[in-house]
Design a protein around this motif. Sequence first.
Motif, PDB file in Angstrom:
ATOM      1  N   UNK A 190     -12.531  -9.695 -27.981  1.00 12.00           N
ATOM      2  CA  UNK A 190     -11.239  -9.730 -27.292  1.00 12.00           C
ATOM      3  C   UNK A 190     -10.405 -10.861 -27.877  1.00 12.00           C
ATOM      4  N   UNK A 191      -9.202 -11.022 -27.363  1.00 11.03           N
ATOM      5  CA  UNK A 191      -8.325 -12.062 -27.862  1.00 11.03           C
ATOM      6  C   UNK A 191      -8.658 -13.418 -27.223  1.00 11.03           C
ATOM      7  N   UNK A 192      -8.244 -14.480 -27.934  1.00 14.48           N
ATOM      8  CA  UNK A 192      -8.437 -15.826 -27.407  1.00 14.48           C
ATOM      9  C   UNK A 192      -7.664 -16.002 -26.104  1.00 14.48           C
ATOM     10  N   UNK A 193      -6.469 -15.396 -26.033  1.00 11.94           N
ATOM     11  CA  UNK A 193      -5.674 -15.493 -24.813  1.00 11.94           C
ATOM     12  C   UNK A 193      -6.376 -14.881 -23.616  1.00 11.94           C
ATOM     13  N   UNK A 194      -7.067 -13.747 -23.835  1.00  9.89           N
ATOM     14  CA  UNK A 194      -7.797 -13.110 -22.737  1.00  9.89           C
ATOM     15  C   UNK A 194      -8.933 -14.007 -22.264  1.00  9.89           C
ATOM     16  N   UNK A 195      -9.647 -14.616 -23.212  1.00 12.48           N
ATOM     17  CA  UNK A 195     -10.744 -15.520 -22.850  1.00 12.48           C
ATOM     18  C   UNK A 195     -10.210 -16.701 -22.052  1.00 12.48           C
ATOM     19  N   UNK A 196      -9.116 -17.292 -22.517  1.00 15.06           N
ATOM     20  CA  UNK A 196      -8.539 -18.438 -21.827  1.00 15.06           C
ATOM     21  C   UNK A 196      -8.123 -18.067 -20.404  1.00 15.06           C
ATOM     22  N   UNK A 197      -7.540 -16.896 -20.237  1.00 23.07           N
ATOM     23  CA  UNK A 197      -7.095 -16.463 -18.907  1.00 23.07           C
ATOM     24  C   UNK A 197      -8.278 -16.291 -17.963  1.00 23.07           C
ATOM     25  N   UNK A 198      -9.351 -15.683 -18.462  1.00 27.53           N
ATOM     26  CA  UNK A 198     -10.528 -15.444 -17.615  1.00 27.53           C
ATOM     27  C   UNK A 198     -11.204 -16.758 -17.259  1.00 27.53           C
ATOM     28  N   UNK A 199     -11.375 -17.657 -18.232  1.00 27.73           N
ATOM     29  CA  UNK A 199     -12.054 -18.922 -17.970  1.00 27.73           C
ATOM     30  C   UNK A 199     -11.270 -19.807 -17.005  1.00 27.73           C
ATOM     31  N   UNK A 200      -9.964 -19.599 -16.930  1.00 25.67           N
ATOM     32  CA  UNK A 200      -9.133 -20.369 -16.009  1.00 25.67           C
ATOM     33  C   UNK A 200      -8.801 -19.587 -14.740  1.00 25.67           C
ATOM     34  N   UNK A 201      -9.537 -18.472 -14.524  1.00 27.57           N
ATOM     35  CA  UNK A 201      -9.373 -17.658 -13.327  1.00 27.57           C
ATOM     36  C   UNK A 201      -7.927 -17.199 -13.131  1.00 27.57           C
ATOM     37  N   UNK A 202      -7.298 -16.776 -14.240  1.00 26.16           N
ATOM     38  CA  UNK A 202      -5.937 -16.249 -14.164  1.00 26.16           C
ATOM     39  C   UNK A 202      -5.883 -14.805 -14.664  1.00 26.16           C
ATOM     40  N   UNK A 203      -7.045 -14.143 -14.624  1.00 31.36           N
ATOM     41  CA  UNK A 203      -7.135 -12.784 -15.157  1.00 31.36           C
ATOM     42  C   UNK A 203      -6.406 -11.758 -14.288  1.00 31.36           C
ATOM     43  N   UNK A 204      -6.305 -12.027 -12.974  1.00 30.92           N
ATOM     44  CA  UNK A 204      -5.635 -11.062 -12.093  1.00 30.92           C
ATOM     45  C   UNK A 204      -4.153 -11.001 -12.414  1.00 30.92           C
ATOM     46  N   UNK A 205      -3.522 -12.174 -12.491  1.00 32.19           N
ATOM     47  CA  UNK A 205      -2.083 -12.176 -12.770  1.00 32.19           C
ATOM     48  C   UNK A 205      -1.775 -11.703 -14.190  1.00 32.19           C
ATOM     49  N   UNK A 206      -2.750 -11.857 -15.103  1.00 31.65           N
ATOM     50  CA  UNK A 206      -2.554 -11.380 -16.471  1.00 31.65           C
ATOM     51  C   UNK A 206      -2.971  -9.912 -16.638  1.00 31.65           C
ATOM     52  N   UNK A 207      -3.433  -9.309 -15.533  1.00 32.19           N
ATOM     53  CA  UNK A 207      -3.794  -7.890 -15.496  1.00 32.19           C
ATOM     54  C   UNK A 207      -4.868  -7.519 -16.525  1.00 32.19           C
ATOM     55  N   UNK A 208      -5.860  -8.352 -16.612  1.00 32.56           N
ATOM     56  CA  UNK A 208      -7.002  -8.076 -17.484  1.00 32.56           C
ATOM     57  C   UNK A 208      -7.993  -7.216 -16.711  1.00 32.56           C
ATOM     58  N   UNK A 209      -8.492  -6.173 -17.322  1.00 30.34           N
ATOM     59  CA  UNK A 209      -9.345  -5.209 -16.624  1.00 30.34           C
ATOM     60  C   UNK A 209     -10.658  -5.854 -16.192  1.00 30.34           C
ATOM     61  N   UNK A 210     -11.245  -5.373 -15.070  1.00 28.08           N
ATOM     62  CA  UNK A 210     -12.528  -5.912 -14.618  1.00 28.08           C
ATOM     63  C   UNK A 210     -13.622  -5.812 -15.679  1.00 28.08           C
ATOM     64  N   UNK A 211     -13.620  -4.732 -16.459  1.00 26.95           N
ATOM     65  CA  UNK A 211     -14.646  -4.564 -17.495  1.00 26.95           C
ATOM     66  C   UNK A 211     -14.521  -5.663 -18.548  1.00 26.95           C
ATOM     67  N   UNK A 212     -13.289  -5.987 -18.930  1.00 23.80           N
ATOM     68  CA  UNK A 212     -13.075  -7.049 -19.916  1.00 23.80           C
ATOM     69  C   UNK A 212     -13.452  -8.409 -19.344  1.00 23.80           C
ATOM     70  N   UNK A 213     -13.127  -8.629 -18.072  1.00 24.93           N
ATOM     71  CA  UNK A 213     -13.483  -9.886 -17.409  1.00 24.93           C
ATOM     72  C   UNK A 213     -14.997 -10.091 -17.441  1.00 24.93           C
ATOM     73  N   UNK A 214     -15.727  -9.048 -17.098  1.00 26.57           N
ATOM     74  CA  UNK A 214     -17.195  -9.156 -17.078  1.00 26.57           C
ATOM     75  C   UNK A 214     -17.750  -9.365 -18.479  1.00 26.57           C
TER      76      UNK A 214
END
Length: 348
Positions: free
Chosen positions: A23-47
Amino acid sequence: MPKSRSKSPVRATVRGIADAAGVSIGSVSSVLNNRHVERRISPATVEKIRAAAAELGYLPNISARRLRSGGSSKNTVVLALITSFEAPIPLVKHFIAALQRAVAAGSDHSFSLLIEMFPAGHLRDMPGLLTGDHFNAALIMNTTAADDAFLTRVHLPYPSVLVNRAIPGYASVVEATTGGRPAEILFRSKRRRLAVLHGSPLTQSTRARVDTFMQRATQLTGSAPAEIVAENLSETASYEALQAFLERGGKCDGLYAVSDALALGAYRAIKERGLTIPGDIAVMGVGDYDIAPFFDPPLSCVGVSHRELAEQASALLLQQLARGAEPGRTLAVPLVEALRASSGHHAG
């Protein structure tokens, strides 16, 4: 056979996690900072990202976040002992000592120990809890039902161990169930009018203590024990609750206090009524604090050794840091009994 792990830890990077998860670095950063919901990252990608971070042993780099210095502190772990303001001081002391012993036993990391405290029920308000800005490994204890519900909904992006509560997805160390043992001890001491004294709010472990006592006491005596509820977890609140119970005509000849601190407050209320321990009311506590043998009379206790609980939790956290323990692992610490004069027993 799993691959052997290197003894020399190398800090996992956001780029490394992105490469491992595809995945992208931006997606990783969003998930690690618990901002995946507002960034609309899918649950599968989060996991997928969380699994990669756990496999690589990711730790938030506090030095980089605070100082941006890139110095030699890259393997420093800021380890937090997170507990509520209402926690008994003797319990906190055991955990501080256990963490210090575990760290001194040897590790490839260097450590800094931090104590973080929160009002019961307000763990969610702790700064840095969801991002790792202030610490990057934690022991979490003395949470209430509201705090546990919050932990169930979130993901902590660093190794953590919960103490005396089991929540799916978290490593935890819990006390074995009492199975109503305090009720059995009081019943064998010929006590038939039993009562349980607890504070508010109840935690997962104290709720279990109350429930198992109530169930077993009802089975043994044929009637439900009295439930005496203190406003909080302090000795003063315990004293006031039992005092009010006795003043309005409440009767009991066997009392189970779900912490030693509550038992201490109960002692004063009993004695002020001109009653004796254990002659009129036998008393059982939990925790066997260092001061328990010095109560007057010495307090009988059933529960886990707090030293053992602290040792097991500290060891499990360091195993996670070494990438040798799965996040969902739960260890149960067995009960110990210390029967003394407060329940009519003689030393030894």
